[in-house]
Design an enzyme around this catalytic site. Structure first.
Site, PDB file in Angstrom:
ATOM      1  CB  SER A  47      25.691 -30.214 -56.291  1.00 18.44           C
ATOM      2  OG  SER A  47      23.467 -29.827 -56.828  1.00 18.44           O
ATOM      3  CG  HIS A  48      20.981 -31.953 -58.597  1.00 19.79           C
ATOM      4  ND1 HIS A  48      20.969 -31.849 -57.221  1.00 19.79           N
ATOM      5  CD2 HIS A  48      20.575 -33.332 -58.170  1.00 19.79           C
ATOM      6  CE1 HIS A  48      20.781 -32.321 -56.626  1.00 19.79           C
ATOM      7  NE2 HIS A  48      20.074 -33.285 -56.728  1.00 19.79           N
ATOM      8  CD  GLU A 189      25.205 -26.878 -48.803  1.00 20.66           C
ATOM      9  OE1 GLU A 189      25.271 -25.743 -48.279  1.00 20.66           O
ATOM     10  OE2 GLU A 189      23.947 -27.405 -48.529  1.00 20.66           O
TER      11      GLU A 189
END
Lengths: 345, 345
Positions: A47-48, A189
């Site tokens: 996610s990063h 999420e």
């Protein structure tokens, strides 16, 4: 099984930096961004990782970040505050510029703070927390985000998911580092649940009327909830005060007003507090670093995990074996490198 | 309805201070203790009011705190760390001694820290957070406690209930202040459930085997859980590191080893971090105090409460109408004043 490509971290860095250069970023911005994005990919924080490149480029294209900014440092003698004005660029090069001065102040004065202003922020905070530990310092890092979280007892988005990170140095091994959102869950999420058509767990969100909901659509139209009830709500509020208002930068509701969307990287400030354990422990019994190891052993010894353990394991693997990307990921990187800002909406 | 007695805060202070003097405390210790205890009673924080006198005296009688300690300040030029050695006495007079120096350092350097060492701690942290706001400063306060909380994923007491407090000044009205345990519940609440024969809510505790329990007896023999899962566990660990190990003082497991019981006030250190909002905001747009009011209005405006609101309402009532004690409470104060240390086990 589809084809994959394995790259060294250096090779991936070069590719990501070239994409940002193609997107119009100067070397200062492109280098710093490539470093945090490759660090995320290397640590299996998808996610990063490279997933974030597009969002950064979209923010450039929307004119909400200056791709050619050169951060400027303002450090007055005899002050324990170091300020870096990011000049409307990304936070990452501003942090890189301020870190050595912050570290020097923390060493001589025991505690010091770095306030980064006028920056666009899109990365996790653990790179900053880890960088402090690399200087032998402990540190706290925090920043606002967009107004998407309702304070406990409230019914409307006001606070951000305001991340809170901490690092403590460990000799010869990865540092003790945590970095978490002060909301129960990250906004991403909830988005993932929506796409999968799955109900949210209880306690994540409220709908637009302020009632608890497990429907992702209703949650996205309503508000997320802070972690840990009123305690997390208080910490989220503290972050608005210290890392938004106190440093003279935008709060999460102001960020949302300014951008008008949560799809671009947010524009605000960041606060980093650095502690010299040596200065604090001076004249007291015991070595702080050795004593901390006893605490970590006691935690692990009863079967609990240290935060970031999974991330450090992924890092060791990436450093030994390289970073593996899917064919789709490689194709997307190629596309970004060829088209630059034309590749993003 | 039983007879009650209403006293001014000044009259109650005199009575509490006289009790501590009778118990052998010097004027420095007795005065500071009376101030925090009367503040607790005044604010209707019964758990930190006159109820605490006996525990403090028991700790004196057990020889675990020096009733005649005179705290000593160590503040090096050009350092942003102020250290106060409490000399084995209570934390409260040490804080009172260090506060003006801490405030002066925070004003000139922007951020400063006060480390209190070798103290016995039995009070809430909000008095410290509020005192900082009285100086126009924002502040963070934390300390360890006894090992009664298992880290998330673990099965044995290791962390303390480690309180975390924060304050932000507000002109002409009570400050924004929070102060909470990093455990789900305070140990005293589990004890109250045990006495009432009531089951605990889910998620408060585990038994000696590490399994979730709602039985207060099993919980007291097992461990409490951190608030907010792994996030609260991480904050509790951070407090052990910063406010125990870093300042060269005891961690929660070391406190429990040293005292061998949780019935005496714990001996450890305390860390206070002070921020000058004026120094941080200098040169930036907007007045930080006015902007903070907008945030507070937005919180209250959507029906959420600010932390400590109930406490400040009780304070206003006490200041207007006096503090009302039951006949049993007055009797107990009389008994403590007559017998001193002989009144406690």
């Amino acid at each position: 099984m589809s084809e994959t490509t394995t790259l060294t971290t250096t090779a991936l860095h070069e590719r990501v930096e070239a994409i940002f250069r193609k997107g119009g970023l100067n070397v200062v911005q492109a280098g710093a961004l490539a470093r945090v994005i490759v660090a995320g990919e290397r640590d299996a924080c998808k996610s990063h990782g490279i997933y974030r490149i597009e969002g950064a480029l979209r923010t450039v294209k929307a004119g909400k970040v200056k791709p050619d900014a050169i951060p400027e440092i303002i450090a007055q003698e005899a002050s324990a505050i170091v300020k870096v004005n990011a000049g409307g660029g990304f936070a990452n090069p501003a942090f890189e510029l301020g870190l050595p001065v912050l570290a020097e102040r923390a060493r001589t004065q025991g505690i010091a703070a770095l306030a980064i202003n006028d920056c666009t922020h899109f990365s996790a905070l653990w790179p900053e927390a880890e960088a402090l530990t690399g200087e032998g310092l402990a540190g706290l890092v925090m920043c606002p985000s967009y107004a998407t979280v309702a304070p406990t007892g409230g019914n409307k988005p006001l606070l951000g998911t305001n991340p809170f990170a901490f690092g403590w140095p460990r000799a010869g091994r990865p540092p003790y580092v945590f970095d978490f959102a002060t909301s129960v869950a990250a906004r991403g999420e909830i988005e993932l649940h929506r796409r999968a058509g799955k109900a949210l767990p209880d306690g994540w969100a409220i709908d637009a009327k302020g009632n608890p909901t497990t429907d992702p659509e209703a949650a996205l139209a309503g508000a997320m909830l802070p972690f840990g009830g009123h305690k997390g709500s208080a910490i989220g509020t503290m972050i608005e005060l210290l890392a938004g208002i106190m440093i003279g930068d935008l709060t999460s509701p102001e960020v949302l007003d300014y951008l008008g969307t949560t799809t671009l990287a947010p524009f605000h400030g960041e606060l980093i507090i650095a502690f010299s354990p040596e200065a604090f422990a001076a004249g007291r019994p015991g070595d702080p670093f050795a004593r901390a190891e006893m605490l970590f052993e006691a935690i692990v010894g009863q079967g609990a995990r240290l935060p970031s353990q999974r991330r450090f394991a992924a890092r060791a693997k990436s450093e030994a074996e390289g970073i593996t990307l899917t064919a789709a990921e490689v194709e997307q990187l190629d596309r970004l490198l060829t088209l630059g800002l034309d590749a993003v909406a």
